[in-house]
Design an enzyme around this catalytic site. Structure first.
Site, PDB file in Angstrom:
ATOM      1  N   TYR A  52       0.844  -1.198   0.000  1.00 14.08           N
ATOM      2  CA  TYR A  52       0.000   0.000   0.000  1.00 14.08           C
ATOM      3  C   TYR A  52       0.880   1.248   0.000  1.00 14.08           C
ATOM      4  O   TYR A  52       0.566   2.232  -0.677  1.00 14.08           O
ATOM      5  CB  TYR A  52      -0.920   0.008   1.222  1.00 14.08           C
ATOM      6  CG  TYR A  52      -1.932  -1.111   1.204  1.00 14.08           C
ATOM      7  CD1 TYR A  52      -3.042  -1.046   0.362  1.00 14.08           C
ATOM      8  CD2 TYR A  52      -1.796  -2.220   2.022  1.00 14.08           C
ATOM      9  CE1 TYR A  52      -3.980  -2.075   0.335  1.00 14.08           C
ATOM     10  CE2 TYR A  52      -2.733  -3.248   2.008  1.00 14.08           C
ATOM     11  CZ  TYR A  52      -3.817  -3.168   1.167  1.00 14.08           C
ATOM     12  OH  TYR A  52      -4.739  -4.178   1.135  1.00 14.08           O
TER      13      TYR A  52
ATOM     14  N   ASN B 144     -12.667  -2.314  -4.567  1.00 24.00           N
ATOM     15  CA  ASN B 144     -12.520  -2.862  -5.911  1.00 24.00           C
ATOM     16  C   ASN B 144     -13.711  -3.776  -6.225  1.00 24.00           C
ATOM     17  O   ASN B 144     -13.902  -4.777  -5.546  1.00 24.00           O
ATOM     18  CB  ASN B 144     -11.207  -3.648  -5.982  1.00 24.00           C
ATOM     19  CG  ASN B 144     -11.054  -4.448  -7.251  1.00 24.00           C
ATOM     20  OD1 ASN B 144     -11.713  -4.208  -8.244  1.00 24.00           O
ATOM     21  ND2 ASN B 144     -10.173  -5.431  -7.202  1.00 24.00           N
TER      22      ASN B 144
ATOM     23  N   CYS C 122      -6.394  -6.872  -6.621  1.00 20.31           N
ATOM     24  CA  CYS C 122      -6.117  -6.237  -5.329  1.00 20.31           C
ATOM     25  C   CYS C 122      -5.521  -7.237  -4.338  1.00 20.31           C
ATOM     26  O   CYS C 122      -4.916  -6.826  -3.346  1.00 20.31           O
ATOM     27  CB  CYS C 122      -7.373  -5.572  -4.777  1.00 20.31           C
ATOM     28  SG  CYS C 122      -8.790  -6.657  -4.616  1.00 20.31           S
ATOM     29  N   HIS C 123      -5.641  -8.526  -4.627  1.00 22.63           N
ATOM     30  CA  HIS C 123      -5.031  -9.537  -3.752  1.00 22.63           C
ATOM     31  C   HIS C 123      -3.505  -9.477  -3.805  1.00 22.63           C
ATOM     32  O   HIS C 123      -2.838 -10.027  -2.937  1.00 22.63           O
ATOM     33  CB  HIS C 123      -5.523 -10.950  -4.122  1.00 22.63           C
ATOM     34  CG  HIS C 123      -5.194 -11.377  -5.512  1.00 22.63           C
ATOM     35  ND1 HIS C 123      -5.990 -11.029  -6.596  1.00 22.63           N
ATOM     36  CD2 HIS C 123      -4.168 -12.107  -6.014  1.00 22.63           C
ATOM     37  CE1 HIS C 123      -5.465 -11.554  -7.688  1.00 22.63           C
ATOM     38  NE2 HIS C 123      -4.356 -12.201  -7.371  1.00 22.63           N
TER      39      HIS C 123
ATOM     40  N   GLU D 281      -0.987 -18.238  -7.931  1.00 21.67           N
ATOM     41  CA  GLU D 281      -0.239 -17.540  -8.978  1.00 21.67           C
ATOM     42  C   GLU D 281       1.247 -17.888  -8.930  1.00 21.67           C
ATOM     43  O   GLU D 281       1.885 -17.999  -9.972  1.00 21.67           O
ATOM     44  CB  GLU D 281      -0.473 -16.029  -8.869  1.00 21.67           C
ATOM     45  CG  GLU D 281      -1.899 -15.664  -9.259  1.00 21.67           C
ATOM     46  CD  GLU D 281      -2.219 -14.187  -9.168  1.00 21.67           C
ATOM     47  OE1 GLU D 281      -1.368 -13.394  -8.699  1.00 21.67           O
ATOM     48  OE2 GLU D 281      -3.335 -13.807  -9.584  1.00 21.67           O
TER      49      GLU D 281
END
Length: 163
Positions: free
Chosen positions: A91, A114, A122-123, A149
């Site tokens: 952030y 979001n 946003c994760h 991912e």
């Protein structure tokens, strides 16, 4: 006309809301399977691409997104889309990229609002100390998505992110 459809993912039920060929929202639901309300060819394509993502064969989505928010929120959501698959940012880094460290809370708030989970990633935003912080879908989902991912790209899962 708005089209609503549902996709049962490995991390819970997702509601798909679209208008014509644009995705308006992709949200986690904490409910049982719902029946589709006016699905479309486009919502079917969203489901197909989500299936490919969750099965590990798709890392990038090719769908038109149309999230609705304030100018600042939309700027943050655009920034989120530049975070590469398998990578994270903080952030604080986002606030600096927006030109002012003082907007860190506003950036975090925009992140939390979001409307298009997963596709606007946003994760991939974590705390400056590497910890998992805030995720509207629940931290367990954030952890799952980040690990998914990492595995999809053949990278070892970075355990320090998930403690």
């Amino acid at each position: 006309m708005t089209h609503t459809d549902y996709y049962s993912s490995p991390i819970g039920l997702l509601e798909i809301r679209a208008k014509e060929d644009q995705l308006l929202a992709l949200s986690f639901l904490e409910e049982e399977q719902k029946s589709s309300v006016n699905p479309s060819d486009f919502t079917q394509e969203v489901k197909k691409q989500l299936e490919e993502y969750f099965s590990g064969v798709r890392s990038e989505f090719t769908l038109a997104l149309a999230p609705q928010g304030t100018e600042f929120q939309e700027k943050v959501w655009q920034m989120l889309q530049t975070i590469p698959v398998g990578q994270t940012t903080s952030y604080l880094t986002m606030a600096r990229q927006l030109g002012d460290e003082k907007v860190i809370r506003a950036a975090a708030s925009a992140n939390g609002k979001n409307p298009i989970a997963i596709l606007i990633p946003c994760h991939r935003v974590i705390g400056s100390d590497g910890s998992l912080t805030g995720y509207a879908g629940g931290l367990w989902r954030k952890k799952w998505l980040l690990e998914h991912e990492q595995k999809m790209l053949g990278k070892p899962v970075q355990a320090s992110l998930f403690e």
